[in-house]
Design a protein around this motif. Sequence first.
Motif: not given
Length: 484
Positions: A258-277
């Motif tokens: 039960r960890i809350h705080g809204g969505p997390a924005t993640v920045h990936l690096a490397g071959d699968g680089a991109g921004r995820l929510v």
Amino acid sequence: MESTFDVVVIGGGPVGENVADYAIRGSDRTAVVIEHELMGGECSYWACMPSKALLGPGSALEEARALAGARERVSGELPDAAGVLGWRDTVTGRREGPGATHDDAGQVRWAEGAGIDVIRGHGRISGERQVTVGDTVLRAREAVVVATGSTASIPPTPGLADALPWTSRDATNLVEVPDRVLVLGGGVVACEAVTWLLDLGVRDVVMAIRGDRLLPKMESFVPQLIADSLTRRGVDIRFGTTIESVDRPGAADTGYGRIHGGPATVHLAGDGAGRLVVDEILVAAGRSPATRDLGLESVGLDAGGPLRVDDHLTVADHPWLYAVGDVNGRNALTHMGKYQARVAGDVIAARAEGRGLDDPRHVATADHGAVPQVVFTRPEIASVGRTEKQAQDAGIDVRIADGDTSVAGSYLTDPEYAGHARLVVDASRDVLVGATFVGPQTAELVHSATVAIVGEVPLSRLWHAVPSYPTISEVWLRLLDQLR
């Protein structure tokens, strides 16, 4: 306050329970186990037991769908999430309500029934044969045993720790199923967790993996089989990928799952680089021996790493100190920790009684080259001993038997049954040194291979171990036939 026992054990998981039991069983010796959380430890409440409870219903549903007559009675694409979580709660004795914990009364009763005292609190070594718990000093006539297990590792990625990511504890104890999950890691914990998260209805799963394959320690054919299976279920697997940074403002921990705080924005690096929510991040990037804050410095030992032991599970230059399970770094599997505990308990008993250590049961050898393991993905992976590469690296003259696990017995469980198996043989000694089976219901095949490896059964004799017809174990005939 001071108390004296023959054996003092720090850590009340299955490993600590077993070593205490074996050290005093059938004698008038005394033992105490110190536990700062729950008797039964990680395995009972946060690892083996809840994870297998979460994985079982999906596996059963898949097996039912494979057979005519059963599939017609099956409705729904996924298991009932509430029912699965309820079964998990039953298995782990989890109490209801926000921030709920677990009931370990049964484990305490077992310990007390075995003549083992239980003390709640954080135990620290405070001198030779001495452990302090709060204001109480416990002295050990024969042995102090460290059985504190391991803890999940969180990489020092910017923003990751502040985002309160899930570890395996949170994943096995979830109470609300998120829609979007990022999984960091591609090992056993990651692959099993992804399997049950999909069963529970998680819509989007992304796996970020630093290396180029899943389950890199397994036989060479295993990673692709599991990757293909997860990809077919919609998992986005990104190899050569790491988390660069995470932003999750207002994250707050309200209890396991039960960890809350809204969505997390993640920045990936490397071959699968991109921004995820994503709604949650599961970190399954390894574990570390739980040796900090144990007072090891008081007896000249370093904290933070594994407690190195010999094959009697004794810490070097400390003949009264033992370390068993994950904490010694030899093998991080519950059944191997319990095996070490049985050996250590027998060693403690023998030394207490003035007996020699010439009994083979006084030496831990199985965790060097005969370690069995089952990974409860779909398909299952059951393995024991060395892989082909590990055997070659050890200088063994290797012979290999490879084959599909499609036999009459497997056809009767699923007409589209698919899997693969490999035997690794030491050609110079004509004995098995490794085996891997991949496919539905292969978990029950691994013990026969374990017995063959531990017993060093020659292939000429193993040929006469006839599998029952029609069972999946018929695969043994196919593989042994290649080695004639």
